[in-house]
Design a protein around this motif. Structure first.
Motif, PDB file in Angstrom:
ATOM      1  N   ILE A  69       3.314  -4.489  15.443  1.00 58.38           N
ATOM      2  CA  ILE A  69       3.883  -3.335  14.749  1.00 58.38           C
ATOM      3  C   ILE A  69       4.065  -3.652  13.269  1.00 58.38           C
ATOM      4  CG2 ILE A  69       5.941  -1.884  14.529  1.00 58.38           C
ATOM      5  CD1 ILE A  69       6.181  -2.072  17.616  1.00 58.38           C
ATOM      6  N   GLN A  70       4.555  -4.836  12.973  1.00 63.43           N
ATOM      7  CA  GLN A  70       4.763  -5.227  11.577  1.00 63.43           C
ATOM      8  C   GLN A  70       3.442  -5.284  10.822  1.00 63.43           C
ATOM      9  OE1 GLN A  70       7.834  -5.439  10.103  1.00 63.43           O
ATOM     10  NE2 GLN A  70       6.564  -5.426   8.274  1.00 63.43           N
ATOM     11  N   ARG A  71       2.383  -5.750  11.474  1.00 60.32           N
ATOM     12  CA  ARG A  71       1.066  -5.779  10.823  1.00 60.32           C
ATOM     13  C   ARG A  71       0.592  -4.371  10.500  1.00 60.32           C
ATOM     14  NH1 ARG A  71      -1.166  -9.724  14.873  1.00 60.32           N
ATOM     15  NH2 ARG A  71      -2.305  -7.910  15.574  1.00 60.32           N
ATOM     16  N   ILE A  72       0.789  -3.449  11.429  1.00 58.97           N
ATOM     17  CA  ILE A  72       0.392  -2.046  11.196  1.00 58.97           C
ATOM     18  C   ILE A  72       1.208  -1.449  10.054  1.00 58.97           C
ATOM     19  CG2 ILE A  72       0.369   0.271  12.203  1.00 58.97           C
ATOM     20  CD1 ILE A  72      -0.246  -1.157  14.912  1.00 58.97           C
ATOM     21  N   VAL A  73       2.511  -1.693  10.066  1.00 60.05           N
ATOM     22  CA  VAL A  73       3.380  -1.204   8.990  1.00 60.05           C
ATOM     23  C   VAL A  73       2.907  -1.760   7.649  1.00 60.05           C
ATOM     24  CG1 VAL A  73       5.714  -1.333   8.031  1.00 60.05           C
ATOM     25  CG2 VAL A  73       5.387  -0.788  10.456  1.00 60.05           C
ATOM     26  N   ASN A  74       2.589  -3.019   7.601  1.00 60.03           N
ATOM     27  CA  ASN A  74       2.124  -3.640   6.354  1.00 60.03           C
ATOM     28  C   ASN A  74       0.819  -3.017   5.864  1.00 60.03           C
ATOM     29  OD1 ASN A  74       4.333  -5.323   6.184  1.00 60.03           O
ATOM     30  ND2 ASN A  74       3.325  -7.001   7.243  1.00 60.03           N
ATOM     31  N   ILE A  75      -0.067  -2.682   6.786  1.00 54.22           N
ATOM     32  CA  ILE A  75      -1.325  -2.007   6.404  1.00 54.22           C
ATOM     33  C   ILE A  75      -1.013  -0.647   5.788  1.00 54.22           C
ATOM     34  CG2 ILE A  75      -3.418  -0.926   7.298  1.00 54.22           C
ATOM     35  CD1 ILE A  75      -3.504  -3.289   9.353  1.00 54.22           C
ATOM     36  N   PHE A  76      -0.145   0.134   6.449  1.00 56.52           N
ATOM     37  CA  PHE A  76       0.214   1.451   5.920  1.00 56.52           C
ATOM     38  C   PHE A  76       0.908   1.350   4.568  1.00 56.52           C
ATOM     39  CE2 PHE A  76       0.186   3.295  10.416  1.00 56.52           C
ATOM     40  CZ  PHE A  76      -1.060   3.891  10.224  1.00 56.52           C
ATOM     41  N   LEU A  77       1.708   0.312   4.373  1.00 57.99           N
ATOM     42  CA  LEU A  77       2.401   0.127   3.098  1.00 57.99           C
ATOM     43  C   LEU A  77       1.431  -0.121   1.944  1.00 57.99           C
ATOM     44  CD1 LEU A  77       5.497  -1.997   4.165  1.00 57.99           C
ATOM     45  CD2 LEU A  77       5.510   0.338   3.283  1.00 57.99           C
ATOM     46  N   PRO A 123      -1.802   3.657  -1.121  1.00 56.61           N
ATOM     47  CA  PRO A 123      -1.055   4.298  -2.204  1.00 56.61           C
ATOM     48  C   PRO A 123      -0.582   5.705  -1.819  1.00 56.61           C
ATOM     49  CG  PRO A 123      -3.168   3.449  -2.998  1.00 56.61           C
ATOM     50  CD  PRO A 123      -3.173   3.338  -1.507  1.00 56.61           C
ATOM     51  N   LEU A 124       0.536   6.120  -2.403  1.00 54.37           N
ATOM     52  CA  LEU A 124       1.104   7.443  -2.136  1.00 54.37           C
ATOM     53  C   LEU A 124       0.099   8.548  -2.447  1.00 54.37           C
ATOM     54  CD1 LEU A 124       3.489   9.172  -1.262  1.00 54.37           C
ATOM     55  CD2 LEU A 124       4.332   9.060  -3.610  1.00 54.37           C
ATOM     56  N   GLU A 125      -0.666   8.392  -3.509  1.00 57.10           N
ATOM     57  CA  GLU A 125      -1.657   9.407  -3.875  1.00 57.10           C
ATOM     58  C   GLU A 125      -2.690   9.596  -2.762  1.00 57.10           C
ATOM     59  OE1 GLU A 125      -1.008   6.670  -5.899  1.00 57.10           O
ATOM     60  OE2 GLU A 125       0.418   7.760  -7.150  1.00 57.10           O
ATOM     61  N   THR A 126      -3.026   8.520  -2.087  1.00 58.58           N
ATOM     62  CA  THR A 126      -3.975   8.601  -0.969  1.00 58.58           C
ATOM     63  C   THR A 126      -3.366   9.373   0.180  1.00 58.58           C
ATOM     64  OG1 THR A 126      -4.948   6.491  -1.631  1.00 58.58           O
ATOM     65  CG2 THR A 126      -5.387   7.230   0.618  1.00 58.58           C
ATOM     66  N   TRP A 127      -2.105   9.103   0.506  1.00 54.19           N
ATOM     67  CA  TRP A 127      -1.412   9.849   1.564  1.00 54.19           C
ATOM     68  C   TRP A 127      -1.351  11.329   1.213  1.00 54.19           C
ATOM     69  CZ3 TRP A 127      -1.139   8.073   6.153  1.00 54.19           C
ATOM     70  CH2 TRP A 127      -0.897   6.724   6.411  1.00 54.19           C
ATOM     71  N   GLU A 128      -1.040  11.627  -0.047  1.00 55.28           N
ATOM     72  CA  GLU A 128      -0.962  13.028  -0.476  1.00 55.28           C
ATOM     73  C   GLU A 128      -2.309  13.719  -0.325  1.00 55.28           C
ATOM     74  OE1 GLU A 128       0.678  12.641  -4.393  1.00 55.28           O
ATOM     75  OE2 GLU A 128       2.733  12.579  -3.621  1.00 55.28           O
ATOM     76  N   HIS A 129      -3.397  13.005  -0.638  1.00 57.82           N
ATOM     77  CA  HIS A 129      -4.732  13.576  -0.480  1.00 57.82           C
ATOM     78  C   HIS A 129      -5.051  13.812   1.000  1.00 57.82           C
ATOM     79  CE1 HIS A 129      -8.891  14.506  -1.315  1.00 57.82           C
ATOM     80  NE2 HIS A 129      -9.240  13.632  -0.384  1.00 57.82           N
ATOM     81  N   ILE A 130      -4.691  12.866   1.835  1.00 62.20           N
ATOM     82  CA  ILE A 130      -4.924  13.010   3.280  1.00 62.20           C
ATOM     83  C   ILE A 130      -4.202  14.243   3.807  1.00 62.20           C
ATOM     84  CG2 ILE A 130      -4.409  11.978   5.539  1.00 62.20           C
ATOM     85  CD1 ILE A 130      -4.903   9.207   4.156  1.00 62.20           C
ATOM     86  N   VAL A 131      -2.934  14.386   3.441  1.00 63.34           N
ATOM     87  CA  VAL A 131      -2.141  15.532   3.901  1.00 63.34           C
ATOM     88  C   VAL A 131      -2.725  16.836   3.368  1.00 63.34           C
ATOM     89  CG1 VAL A 131       0.114  16.659   3.724  1.00 63.34           C
ATOM     90  CG2 VAL A 131      -0.018  14.228   4.251  1.00 63.34           C
TER      91      VAL A 131
END
Length: 103
Positions: free
Chosen positions: A6-14, A17-25
């Motif tokens: 779980i920590q590895r997955i969290v680290n990948i998501f961290l 960049p926020l701009e990438t998340w905003e584009h995905i959404v």
């Protein structure tokens, strides 16, 4: 072991960049169809609407973009405003003012 995975997955998501998340959404049909409703609702109620609608979208397995979101948006926009809904509810037989509720 599970905690480490779980920590590895969290680290990948961290690392994303926020701009990438905003584009995905922004590319998701739920955002394209429903984002203009956000100013009419507080963030909490809007988030609940989006989660509930998103779960239904998931169950449709890919057909939602054409068969679900446009219909949901049109139906939602045809509802009375929140102020009108509140007034109608207060006039209904189900409404009990808080001062009249038993302790």
């Amino acid at each position: 072991m599970v905690k480490t995975a779980i920590q590895r997955i969290v680290n990948i998501f961290l690392q994303i960049p926020l701009e990438t998340w905003e584009h995905i959404v922004a590319c998701e049909p739920e955002w394209r169809y429903m984002s203009d409703l956000l100013p009419s609702y507080r963030e909490g109620p809007f988030a609940v609407l989006m989660v509930a609608a998103g779960l239904n979208d998931f169950q449709l397995k890919g057909k939602a973009e054409k068969a679900y979101w446009p219909v949901l948006k049109n139906t939602w926009c045809s509802l009375p405003s929140l102020a009108v809904q509140k007034t109608l509810f207060q006039r209904s037989r189900l409404f009990t003012p808080k001062s009249d509720c038993p302790n």
